[in-house]
Design an enzyme around this catalytic site. Structure first.
Site, PDB file in Angstrom:
ATOM      1  CB  CYS A 130     -33.863  13.527 -22.258  1.00  0.00           C
ATOM      2  SG  CYS A 130     -35.569  12.948 -22.494  1.00  0.00           S
ATOM      3  CB  CYS A 153     -34.076  18.770 -24.427  1.00  0.00           C
ATOM      4  SG  CYS A 153     -35.751  19.086 -25.061  1.00  0.00           S
ATOM      5  CG  ASN A 179      -1.951   1.091   1.195  1.00  0.00           C
ATOM      6  OD1 ASN A 179      -1.790   2.084   0.500  1.00  0.00           O
ATOM      7  ND2 ASN A 179      -3.017   0.927   1.959  1.00  0.00           N
ATOM      8  CG  PHE A 180       3.729   1.869  -2.555  1.00  0.00           C
ATOM      9  CD1 PHE A 180       4.536   1.673  -1.448  1.00  0.00           C
ATOM     10  CD2 PHE A 180       3.895   1.029  -3.646  1.00  0.00           C
ATOM     11  CE1 PHE A 180       5.499   0.667  -1.431  1.00  0.00           C
ATOM     12  CE2 PHE A 180       4.856   0.023  -3.645  1.00  0.00           C
ATOM     13  CZ  PHE A 180       5.654  -0.162  -2.523  1.00  0.00           C
ATOM     14  CB  SER A 181      -2.030   4.541  -2.746  1.00  0.00           C
ATOM     15  OG  SER A 181      -2.474   3.223  -2.495  1.00  0.00           O
ATOM     16  CB  CYS A 182      -3.285   4.870   2.963  1.00  0.00           C
ATOM     17  SG  CYS A 182      -4.504   5.404   4.193  1.00  0.00           S
ATOM     18  CB  CYS A 216     -30.222  23.110 -26.134  1.00  0.00           C
ATOM     19  SG  CYS A 216     -29.481  23.423 -27.758  1.00  0.00           S
TER      20      CYS A 216
END
Length: 417
Positions: free
Chosen positions: A388, A350, A134-137, A354
């Site tokens: 839509c 719509c 785990n290099f990412s917590c 638009c």
């Protein structure tokens, strides 16, 4: 009707009965929880990250984001690694492998300096099948661990070298998404001896600001902090990072376990189509419980049955050749929308979208309460189709070749579900 096909797949030389695993998180943090999950049908467990360090957790530690009444679009987690002693976690993993020999147990580890060696040796002796680094917590209280490490390719490579030297098991490097180019640390992990990549971990975020206490959520004695964001909201980010890695020449053949926003069988299929051959789930389990795996297994089985797919491995990476750089997209035509007046609810969304956010290409028939497309102004952006609220009321219609471009066959999407 429930259907079960053979969803077995090889990942890093380990046979998995299906690709569905619990990710390293609160949903798999003791023997009882993991055993219940395996009984429910999960193919394996990435046991909650263990370390020498035992965190002192805050309370509360979770928050969510919503959209128009929809719960749990995203989930914020301020929890750190396992709060149990190393010996207890090792015993849990040992028992899990002993009691469920046909399931796959992955030890997720996190340390600093020589702790990586100690942890790698300990989980190997416990009998697990693979190791995830785990290099990412993103919410560790020590900058020597977690996502700060994952942003440093030299450290990623070094710690992979340390771990692979201490075990004979396949090693997976878990990447942080809190970085611009994930390929750089991923390549570094391969140079360090890792066999596979896990992507992604949670995204650093602030989910909400509490206007009562004037801080972020959750409120911990009047304060809060930036921490990890997961759930359906991060799925697009995960798919992007995995795709970029699988399209990189140095990583194209590296097995990837996909993480980030998987809630349904369709989510799972999307990760597989961009190259993941193993899948991890947390946030959906926290919402719905372990039995969601039954729906994932059944849904993926039905898809394979309906499309004549016999082996799950035949689906891995199928979408990659069709995801191209922006400069390679065919820009020689525009695809006009088609309106089904019988299905139209007359809501006018719509038209409003638009006019206020597009190209003013829809006129509004006030008396009939129906949109009328102005083909001279329409650029075929399909904003109207996406806002839509009525399924199949607005669909792709006429293909118009731009002036000076040659006629050619054009493949379009026809079904929106």
């Amino acid at each position: 009707m429930s259907l079960k096909k053979d969803l077995s797949i090889d990942f890093l030389g380990v046979k998995c009965e299906n690709p569905f695993f619990l990710s390293s998180s609160p949903v798999g943090s003791n023997y009882e929880m993991c055993a219940k999950a395996l009984e429910a049908g999960w193919g394996g467990i990435y046991y909650k990250t263990i370390g020498i360090f035992i965190p002192d957790e805050c309370s509360p530690r979770f928050d969510i984001t919503t959209k128009e009444g929809t719960p749990w679009v995203g989930f914020k987690n301020m929890e750190q690694i396992s709060d149990k002693p190393l010996e207890v976690n090792l015993e849990y993993m040992r028992r899990l492998k002993q009691d469920y020999p046909n399931k796959v147990i992955v030890a997720s580890i996190m340390g600093s300096n020589e702790e990586w060696t100690t942890l790698a040796k300990a989980v190997t002796e416990a009998g697990v099948d693979m190791i995830e680094c785990n290099f990412s917590c993103p919410q560790m209280t020590s900058h020597a661990m977690g996502s700060d490490v994952g942003q440093n390719p030299e450290l990623v490579k070094h710690y992979c070298e340390v771990v692979t030297a201490a075990t004979h098991l396949p090693v997976i490097a878990k990447m942080t998404p809190n970085i611009g180019n994930m390929e750089i640390p991923a390549i570094a992990s391969m140079e360090g001896g890792a066999a596979g990549i896990a992507a992604i971990n949670t995204v650093k975020a602030i989910t909400n600001i509490d206007i009562e206490n004037i801080t972020a959520m959750p409120v911990v004695n009047g304060k809060s902090s930036i921490s990890g964001y997961s759930g359906a909201a991060v799925k697009p980010i995960a798919l992007r990072f995995i795709t970029q890695m699988k399209q990189h020449p140095d990583l194209v053949n590296v097995p990837i376990t996909g993480v980030g926003g998987i809630e349904t069988w369709r989510d799972a299929l999307e990760f597989i189509l961009v190259g993941a051959s193993n899948l991890q789930v947390t946030t959906a389990v926290m919402q719905y419980g372990y039995r969601i795996v039954e729906d994932m297994i059944s849904g993926l089985s039905h898809y394979m049955e309906d499309n004549g797919i016999e082996k799950l491995s035949d689906l891995v990476g199928l979408a990659l050749p069709n995801i191209v750089p922006a400069e390679d997209l065919d820009r020689s035509f525009k695809l006009l929308p088609k309106f089904d007046e019988d299905a139209c609810a007359g809501c006018g969304r719509c038209y409003v979208s638009c006019f206020d956010g597009g190209h003013q290409a829809i006129d509004w028939d006030e008396e009939a309460r129906r949109p009328r497309l102005n083909t001279d102004k329409c650029v075929g952006c399909h904003l109207c189709l996406n806002v839509c609220p009525v399924m199949d009321c607005i669909t792709p219609g006429e293909i118009v070749i731009k002036p000076g471009r040659e006629e050619h066959e054009i493949k379009i999407k026809t079904k929106y579900e």
